[in-house]
Design a protein around this motif. Structure first.
Motif, short mmCIF file in Angstrom:
data_model
loop_
_atom_site.label_atom_id
_atom_site.label_comp_id
_atom_site.label_asym_id
_atom_site.label_seq_id
_atom_site.Cartn_x
_atom_site.Cartn_y
_atom_site.Cartn_z
N LEU A 131 0.81 -1.22 0.00
CA LEU A 131 0.00 0.00 0.00
C LEU A 131 0.84 1.27 0.00
O LEU A 131 0.32 2.37 0.11
N LYS A 132 2.20 1.09 -0.10
CA LYS A 132 3.05 2.27 0.00
C LYS A 132 2.84 3.22 -1.18
O LYS A 132 3.14 4.40 -1.10
N ASP A 133 2.34 2.70 -2.32
CA ASP A 133 2.10 3.55 -3.50
C ASP A 133 0.67 4.07 -3.55
O ASP A 133 0.21 4.56 -4.59
N LEU A 134 -0.05 3.95 -2.46
CA LEU A 134 -1.44 4.43 -2.43
C LEU A 134 -1.46 5.94 -2.65
O LEU A 134 -0.83 6.69 -1.90
N PRO A 135 -2.18 6.45 -3.67
CA PRO A 135 -2.20 7.89 -3.95
C PRO A 135 -3.14 8.64 -3.00
O PRO A 135 -4.19 9.15 -3.43
N ALA A 136 -2.77 8.74 -1.75
CA ALA A 136 -3.67 9.31 -0.75
C ALA A 136 -3.94 10.80 -0.99
O ALA A 136 -5.10 11.22 -1.09
N GLU A 137 -2.87 11.61 -1.11
CA GLU A 137 -3.05 13.05 -1.25
C GLU A 137 -3.66 13.42 -2.60
O GLU A 137 -4.62 14.19 -2.68
N SER A 138 -3.08 12.90 -3.68
CA SER A 138 -3.57 13.25 -5.02
C SER A 138 -4.98 12.73 -5.25
O SER A 138 -5.76 13.35 -5.98
N ALA A 139 -5.34 11.59 -4.63
CA ALA A 139 -6.68 11.05 -4.80
C ALA A 139 -7.73 11.97 -4.19
O ALA A 139 -8.83 12.12 -4.73
N ARG A 140 -7.40 12.60 -3.07
CA ARG A 140 -8.34 13.56 -2.47
C ARG A 140 -8.61 14.71 -3.45
O ARG A 140 -9.75 15.16 -3.61
N MET A 141 -7.55 15.21 -4.08
CA MET A 141 -7.73 16.31 -5.03
C MET A 141 -8.47 15.84 -6.28
O MET A 141 -9.27 16.58 -6.86
N ALA A 142 -8.20 14.60 -6.71
CA ALA A 142 -8.92 14.06 -7.86
C ALA A 142 -10.42 13.97 -7.57
O ALA A 142 -11.26 14.27 -8.44
N MET A 143 -10.76 13.60 -6.34
CA MET A 143 -12.18 13.55 -5.96
C MET A 143 -12.80 14.94 -5.98
O MET A 143 -13.95 15.12 -6.37
N ALA A 144 -12.02 15.94 -5.55
CA ALA A 144 -12.53 17.32 -5.58
C ALA A 144 -12.79 17.77 -7.02
O ALA A 144 -13.80 18.41 -7.30
N VAL A 145 -11.87 17.40 -7.93
CA VAL A 145 -12.05 17.78 -9.34
C VAL A 145 -13.28 17.09 -9.92
O VAL A 145 -14.10 17.72 -10.60
N LEU A 146 -13.42 15.79 -9.64
CA LEU A 146 -14.59 15.07 -10.15
C LEU A 146 -15.87 15.59 -9.52
O LEU A 146 -16.93 15.60 -10.15
N GLY A 147 -15.79 16.02 -8.25
CA GLY A 147 -16.97 16.53 -7.57
C GLY A 147 -17.47 17.84 -8.13
O GLY A 147 -18.65 18.18 -8.01
N MET A 148 -16.55 18.65 -8.70
CA MET A 148 -16.99 19.92 -9.30
C MET A 148 -17.97 19.64 -10.44
O MET A 148 -19.05 20.24 -10.52
N GLY A 149 -17.51 18.74 -11.33
CA GLY A 149 -18.36 18.22 -12.38
C GLY A 149 -19.17 19.25 -13.14
O GLY A 149 -18.75 20.39 -13.36
#
Length: 302
Positions: free
Chosen positions: A260-278
């Protein structure tokens, strides 16, 4: 007329200062948005090493792959959110505009009662527990699609804004003329009033659409079935999973190499924000010309 035109004129220096101020305000709005997009496209390991940057550091799409791995759930949540936003906005505009209209009509017999009723319920509410009991035990909204729509249909603050707009933009003589011509109440409202107050309706519609689109609290309180997860609540759940997996990864990495060391924790949060704008971002240009005019007229009190 000349004194009035001079009053409306603005000097060159003042115009430059205003342009600089509004430019700074615009940058203050755009830079965070750009930063979110940039971080969502960055490699998560680089983010952990050097922190956030305004430009993507080692371009990567792992965050979007991780979020979109939800597959059908994301598509379903998008469809549900769009449906709830459209239906909820239409119902909210209808209820708010009709309630404001009867408060605007000076010849309405129960005008004072409904004005007091609206003010009282806006200023004093019973709290979260009675609200939940009414929604679940009285209205039977638990785990239904109505739970995502009905609680936000009526908003007294929007009623007051729209009533002020009506009083400033709609002369009483138009209502009287319609009555003299034999128009009924519904005909007067839908065929005479509504076409004349489109900017006010568009303003209320934009407020309501943003409320429905950004909502995650109603499914959090009233929904258990995953079929009724809207986009924002699904993003909230995914973020919870990311946080949980990140905590496990940090503990495991102390004793061994973690998958799990490559889990994109920080960037995934921002990706969710981008998708949420929609699509809600695309709604602003459509409503803008009505929105500015509606707020300008609604801001005049008298």
């Amino acid at each position: 007329m000349q004194s009035k035109s001079r009053f409306l004129q603005i000097s060159t220096a003042s115009e430059i200062i205003l342009h600089i101020i509004f430019g700074i305000v615009a940058l203050a709005c755009l830079v965070p948005l750009w930063a979110v997009i940039s971080i969502s496209l960055s490699d998560d390991n680089k983010i952990r090493q050097i922190g956030y940057r305004l430009w993507p550091v080692k371009l990567s799409l792992k965050s979007y792959e991780f979020v979109l791995a939800q597959g059908a759930a994301i598509v379903h949540a998008y469809g549900l959110t769009i449906f709830v936003t459209i239906v909820g906005t239409i119902l909210s505009v209808l209820v708010v505009s009709m309630y404001a209209y009867i408060l605007f009509r000076k010849d309405f017999k129960y005008r004072k009662f409904f004005t007091f009723f609206g003010f009282f319920t806006m200023l004093i509410n019973a709290g979260l527990v009675p609200w939940y009991i009414v929604c679940v035990n009285v209205l039977r909204l638990k785990d239904t699609i109505y739970a995502l729509i009905l609680p936000y249909v009526m908003n007294m603050w929007y009623v007051l804004i729209f009533r002020t707009y009506l009083s400033m933009s709609l002369p009483d003589s138009i209502i009287e003329s319609a009555k003299i011509d034999g128009a009924g109440e519904f005909t007067t409202f839908f065929r005479i009033v509504v076409p004349l107050v489109k900017p006010g309706l568009a303003t209320i519609a934009l407020f309501a659409a943003i409320t429905y689109w950004n909502d995650w609290w109603l499914p959090f309180m009233l929904v258990e079935s995953e079929k009724l997860y809207n986009l924002q609540y699904l993003m909230y759940r995914v973020q919870q999973k990311i946080q949980y997996l990140a905590e496990i990864a940090s503990k495991i990495s102390l004793v061994s190499e973690s998958p799990l060391k490559d889990l994109p924790a920080e960037s995934a949060r921002m990706a969710m924000a981008v998708l949420g704008m929609g699509p809600i971002v695309l709604a602003y240009p459509f409503f803008q010309r009505y929105f500015v005019k509606g707020l300008t007229i609604g801001a005049i009190k008298g």
